[in-house]
Write a protein that holds these residues in place. Structure first.
Motif, PDB file in Angstrom:
ATOM      1  N   ASN A  75       0.854  -1.193   0.000  1.00 28.31           N
ATOM      2  CA  ASN A  75       0.000   0.000   0.000  1.00 28.31           C
ATOM      3  C   ASN A  75       0.889   1.243   0.000  1.00 28.31           C
ATOM      4  OD1 ASN A  75      -0.441   1.637   2.877  1.00 28.31           O
ATOM      5  ND2 ASN A  75       0.621  -0.326   3.052  1.00 28.31           N
ATOM      6  N   SER A  76       0.261   2.383  -0.237  1.00 32.46           N
ATOM      7  CA  SER A  76       1.013   3.646  -0.291  1.00 32.46           C
ATOM      8  C   SER A  76       0.528   4.644   0.759  1.00 32.46           C
ATOM      9  CB  SER A  76       0.884   4.266  -1.688  1.00 32.46           C
ATOM     10  OG  SER A  76      -0.484   4.496  -2.009  1.00 32.46           O
ATOM     11  N   GLU A  77      -0.137   4.133   1.813  1.00 26.14           N
ATOM     12  CA  GLU A  77      -0.668   5.034   2.844  1.00 26.14           C
ATOM     13  C   GLU A  77       0.464   5.722   3.611  1.00 26.14           C
ATOM     14  OE1 GLU A  77      -3.320   2.793   5.282  1.00 26.14           O
ATOM     15  OE2 GLU A  77      -4.532   2.133   3.585  1.00 26.14           O
ATOM     16  N   MET A  78       1.505   4.969   3.964  1.00 22.83           N
ATOM     17  CA  MET A  78       2.695   5.539   4.572  1.00 22.83           C
ATOM     18  C   MET A  78       3.868   4.614   4.292  1.00 22.83           C
ATOM     19  SD  MET A  78       2.048   5.047   8.664  1.00 22.83           S
ATOM     20  CE  MET A  78       0.665   6.194   8.635  1.00 22.83           C
ATOM     21  N   PHE A  79       5.082   5.151   4.356  1.00 26.57           N
ATOM     22  CA  PHE A  79       6.252   4.373   3.963  1.00 26.57           C
ATOM     23  C   PHE A  79       7.490   4.978   4.615  1.00 26.57           C
ATOM     24  CE2 PHE A  79       4.445   7.093   0.695  1.00 26.57           C
ATOM     25  CZ  PHE A  79       5.382   8.120   0.647  1.00 26.57           C
ATOM     26  N   PHE A  80       8.498   4.120   4.807  1.00 28.41           N
ATOM     27  CA  PHE A  80       9.775   4.571   5.365  1.00 28.41           C
ATOM     28  C   PHE A  80      10.680   5.115   4.266  1.00 28.41           C
ATOM     29  CE2 PHE A  80      14.234   3.690   6.510  1.00 28.41           C
ATOM     30  CZ  PHE A  80      14.334   4.485   7.642  1.00 28.41           C
ATOM     31  N   SER A  81      10.729   4.392   3.148  1.00 22.35           N
ATOM     32  CA  SER A  81      11.490   4.850   1.984  1.00 22.35           C
ATOM     33  C   SER A  81      10.655   4.573   0.734  1.00 22.35           C
ATOM     34  CB  SER A  81      12.840   4.130   1.901  1.00 22.35           C
ATOM     35  OG  SER A  81      12.665   2.749   1.663  1.00 22.35           O
ATOM     36  N   GLY A  82      11.016   5.179  -0.359  1.00 28.70           N
ATOM     37  CA  GLY A  82      10.240   4.973  -1.584  1.00 28.70           C
ATOM     38  C   GLY A  82       8.842   5.533  -1.475  1.00 28.70           C
ATOM     39  N   ASN A  83       7.859   4.755  -1.995  1.00 27.27           N
ATOM     40  CA  ASN A  83       6.467   5.221  -2.003  1.00 27.27           C
ATOM     41  C   ASN A  83       5.479   4.179  -1.512  1.00 27.27           C
ATOM     42  OD1 ASN A  83       6.887   7.880  -3.343  1.00 27.27           O
ATOM     43  ND2 ASN A  83       7.634   6.573  -5.014  1.00 27.27           N
TER      44      ASN A  83
ATOM     45  N   LYS B  77       6.076   0.748  11.607  1.00 29.56           N
ATOM     46  CA  LYS B  77       5.370   1.873  12.209  1.00 29.56           C
ATOM     47  C   LYS B  77       3.940   1.457  12.489  1.00 29.56           C
ATOM     48  CE  LYS B  77       4.368   6.795  11.662  1.00 29.56           C
ATOM     49  NZ  LYS B  77       4.550   8.000  10.809  1.00 29.56           N
ATOM     50  N   GLY B  78       3.434   1.814  13.667  1.00 26.98           N
ATOM     51  CA  GLY B  78       2.053   1.475  14.006  1.00 26.98           C
ATOM     52  C   GLY B  78       1.857   1.415  15.502  1.00 26.98           C
ATOM     53  N   GLU B  79       0.606   1.185  15.898  1.00 29.79           N
ATOM     54  CA  GLU B  79       0.258   1.169  17.315  1.00 29.79           C
ATOM     55  C   GLU B  79       0.678  -0.120  18.003  1.00 29.79           C
ATOM     56  OE1 GLU B  79      -3.879   1.877  17.584  1.00 29.79           O
ATOM     57  OE2 GLU B  79      -3.794   3.884  16.719  1.00 29.79           O
ATOM     58  N   GLY B  80       0.703  -1.203  17.299  1.00 32.07           N
ATOM     59  CA  GLY B  80       0.987  -2.498  17.905  1.00 32.07           C
ATOM     60  C   GLY B  80       2.423  -2.625  18.362  1.00 32.07           C
TER      61      GLY B  80
END
Length: 676
Positions: A562-570, A603-606
């Motif tokens: 998915n492209s909702e969020m990312f560390f690098s790239g898209n 990345k996330g709540e868990g």
């Protein structure tokens, strides 16, 4: 008999000042600014010019040199330099207590002098109780080996000279401008915050020729008191130029005289934080306004020497407030004008009593004012007790950590985070402000001392940087970082830039970390040789979109891309709900004893996301890790798993990421590295 009793009463406040000041505590190894003055004092004793000229502070450095000579007589059989460097806090404590003795003596002289000229015991006690009105002044006078106690001395010398001048029958006495010039030069050589007081003699001296003589006298006085700093005059001037032309603290920040928004809010803060100063300035202003409604200002200034003195003191305090507001971040910069509070109150009372002829009605005013000042001073007692207790428990922790490092971690090499409260860092700080003149001596006395400089991202000894390769080769992998970062934000910065730290002890002012050399960027690939490495980025997929790819290597199941969020790239891989697994990769060509490292950014709540390594189709081997080895400010965390291939794996081994929760997490840059 009455005079004897009055003079005896004037012993009370100086004795109280001396007793509590002498027995007050300070922070052992408090490096800033004590160690700069200690080690520059040692430079003077070595007949060298000083390296620290910011304040300028030269009078304190000279005082430090004298104290070292005296204290050394009662010290060890070592030479002076070795004795000072081996026992630095011993000499600092001598200097601190010496300041308390000197200030107590001057406090007694002030009281006796005011009593001699006014004959009023309560006015004399008012001048003596002035230091007790400010907890800020008291703490710096009692607990510091710095310019502030010397500034109290310089200000009180100015007060003594002003009282003598005011009551002198011969105000044209030729030595007065030279006396005032000598005191002003001494004060300016101590710290630039004395500058507002320079205007006082300029306003109270009568004739213009005398004023000119006074201004001329300041120059040779300043030069004499800054002799050890003469070669560094260009650096000193550059420092003060930056202070004047920049809006930030210590000559930093953007260019400009002031930052208007901050400046005016800081003015209000100064008055709010220094009530006694605000009251004195307000009373003087009200008196001046009332008087100029009766006669023009010029008439008052020319004809009434008491008005002239009150106006001069008021002007000095206003200029001091305006000057400090430019870079206001601490109240100790106000100490010279705080020390004027008692004198301005006394002369306001004397002026009102004489001018309005209220001798009988106002004879009780000094008594009432003294009672108010005693009550105001009492409000500072809780703070002073708390401050003293803070120094005591800080020292207890310091000595506890020193002992623990020897008993609990004897096999570790100890590295000190710069600019922290420990002996090595304090000496390093003082040496840096002494043009590094003591590198060889410190290396000889403390060969074990090592440092980590976060700004330079380097390990160092007394002489400079040590390369990571040299460091590992010489000291091994068991490394402690002493007094490293405290805040989580600072820990993350250190992790991301250089070092991964495992907490061993976190205290009030001290901490101990073990440096994980295998994950620290500064040591990356130095402890292990990377045999090969694969990085699977969700941006890299096969032409049919069914695989994440890296060359010929593939990972199936791209449906959670998915492209909702990312560390690098898209793009990243998203796990939530019932899709709990990602990046399932089988490692080929396994041999027992091989070592692998697997990392992923998450990345996330868990908080239950694991990197897993396990045998295929059997229970022969399983290992999982949620260890965070790096973290960014926007919430991405790097997880790491490291494992060795076991002796028996009948069907091979795979690695993957498992979200052991129902919360959503995003994954990026899944990396597999063979280390050996």
């Amino acid at each position: 008999m009455k005079t004897i009793l009055s003079k005896t009463a004037l012993l009370i406040l100086p004795i109280i000042f001396l007793y509590f000041g002498y027995n007050f505590h300070r922070c052992t190894y408090g490096f800033d600014p004590e160690y700069a003055y200690l080690m520059n004092g040692l430079m003077i004793n070595n007949c060298d010019y000083v390296g620290h000229t910011d304040n300028p502070g030269t009078t304190v450095q000279t005082y430090s040199a004298v104290i070292q000579r005296i204290a050394h007589l009662f010290g060890s059989e070592n030479d002076l330099q070795t004795d000072v460097l081996k026992n630095p806090d011993y000499f600092i404590e001598w200097g601190r207590k010496g300041f308390n003795i000197l200030n107590s003596i001057i406090l007694l002289l002030l009281g006796l002098l005011v009593f001699r000229f006014t004959g009023n015991l309560f006015s004399s006690l008012i001048i003596q109780i002035t230091p007790f009105l400010s907890s800020n002044l008291l703490e710096h006078a009692w607990a510091r080996f710095s310019p502030e106690p010397m500034l109290v001395i310089a200000t009180n010398l100015m007060i003594i000279a002003l009282i003598y001048y005011h009551y002198s029958k011969n105000k044209e006495y030729k030595y007065f401008p030279w006396i005032f010039g000598a005191i002003s030069g001494f004060g300016l050589a101590t710290k630039a915050t004395f500058l507002p007081l320079v205007i006082i003699p300029l306003l109270v001296l009568i004739s213009m020729p005398v004023k000119k003589t006074y201004l001329k006298a300041i120059v040779p006085s300043f030069i004499i008191f800054t002799i050890p700093a003469i070669p560094a005059y260009p650096q000193m001037l550059a420092w003060f130029f930056r202070l004047f032309t920049h809006t930030g603290v210590y000559g930093k920040g953007k260019g400009g005289i002031i930052d208007p928004g901050k400046y005016f809010s800081d003015l209000l803060l100064i008055f709010k934080n220094n009530i006694a100063l605000a009251i004195c300035v307000s009373l003087a202003l009200i008196l001046i306004i009332i008087l100029i409604t009766k006669k023009p200002f010029k008439v008052w200034f020319k004809e009434n020497d008491k008005f002239r003195l009150v106006f001069a003191l008021f002007s000095a305090q206003i200029i001091g407030i305006l000057m400090v507001a430019k870079h206001y971040h601490s109240n100790h910069y106000l100490i010279p004008i705080l020390a004027l509070n008692g004198l301005i109150l006394i002369f306001i009372i004397i002026f009102i009593t004489e001018y309005f002829q209220f001798d009988k009605k106002l004879s009780v005013v000094p008594t009432v004012l003294l009672i108010i000042m005693i009550a105001g001073s009492a409000f500072n007692i809780p703070y002073m007790k708390y401050a003293d207790w803070g120094y005591v428990i800080s020292d207890e922790e310091t000595f506890k950590i020193e002992k623990r490092l020897k008993t609990d971690f004897p096999e570790y090499v100890k590295t000190n985070y710069l600019d922290r409260i420990n002996k090595y860092s304090a000496l390093r700080w003082g040496n840096d402000y002494s043009r590094s003149k003591f590198n060889d001596a410190l290396t000889s006395i403390y060969p074990e001392a090592l440092f980590y400089d976060f700004g330079r991202n380097s390990f160092q000894n007394w002489h400079g940087d040590i390369t990571p390769d040299e460091f590992l080769k010489k000291y091994g992998k068991k490394i402690l970082l002493i007094d490293g970062p405290f805040s989580q934000e600072e820990i993350i910065r250190v992790r991301d830039k250089s070092l991964f730290l495992n907490k061993k002890y976190i205290g009030r002012i001290h901490n101990i970390y073990e440096i994980d050399t295998t994950d620290s960027k500064i040591f990356l690939n130095r402890e292990y040789e990377t045999i090969w490495q694969l990085v699977f980025d969700p941006d890299s997929v096969s032409t049919d979109g069914n695989f994440f790819v890296n060359g010929k290597h593939k990972i199936p199941n791209t449906w959670h891309r998915n492209s909702e969020m990312f560390f690098s790239g898209n793009n990243s891989a998203k796990l939530s709900g019932d899709n709990n697994f990602a990046f399932d990769f089988k490692i080929d060509s396994l041999q027992p004893g091989q070592e692998y490292q697997v990392t992923v950014w998450k990345k996330g709540e868990g908080n239950e996301t694991l990197i897993v390594g396990g045998s295929i189709g059997s229970d022969e081997f399983w290992v999982g890790s949620d260890k965070v080895v790096a973290e960014t400010f926007d919430g991405w965390k790097k997880l790491r798993l490291r494992f060795q291939v076991p002796p028996i794996l009948s069907q091979g081994l795979k690695v993957y990421v498992w979200n052991n929760s129902v919360k959503t997490v995003y994954l990026d840059d899944f990396t597999i590295t063979r280390l050996k």
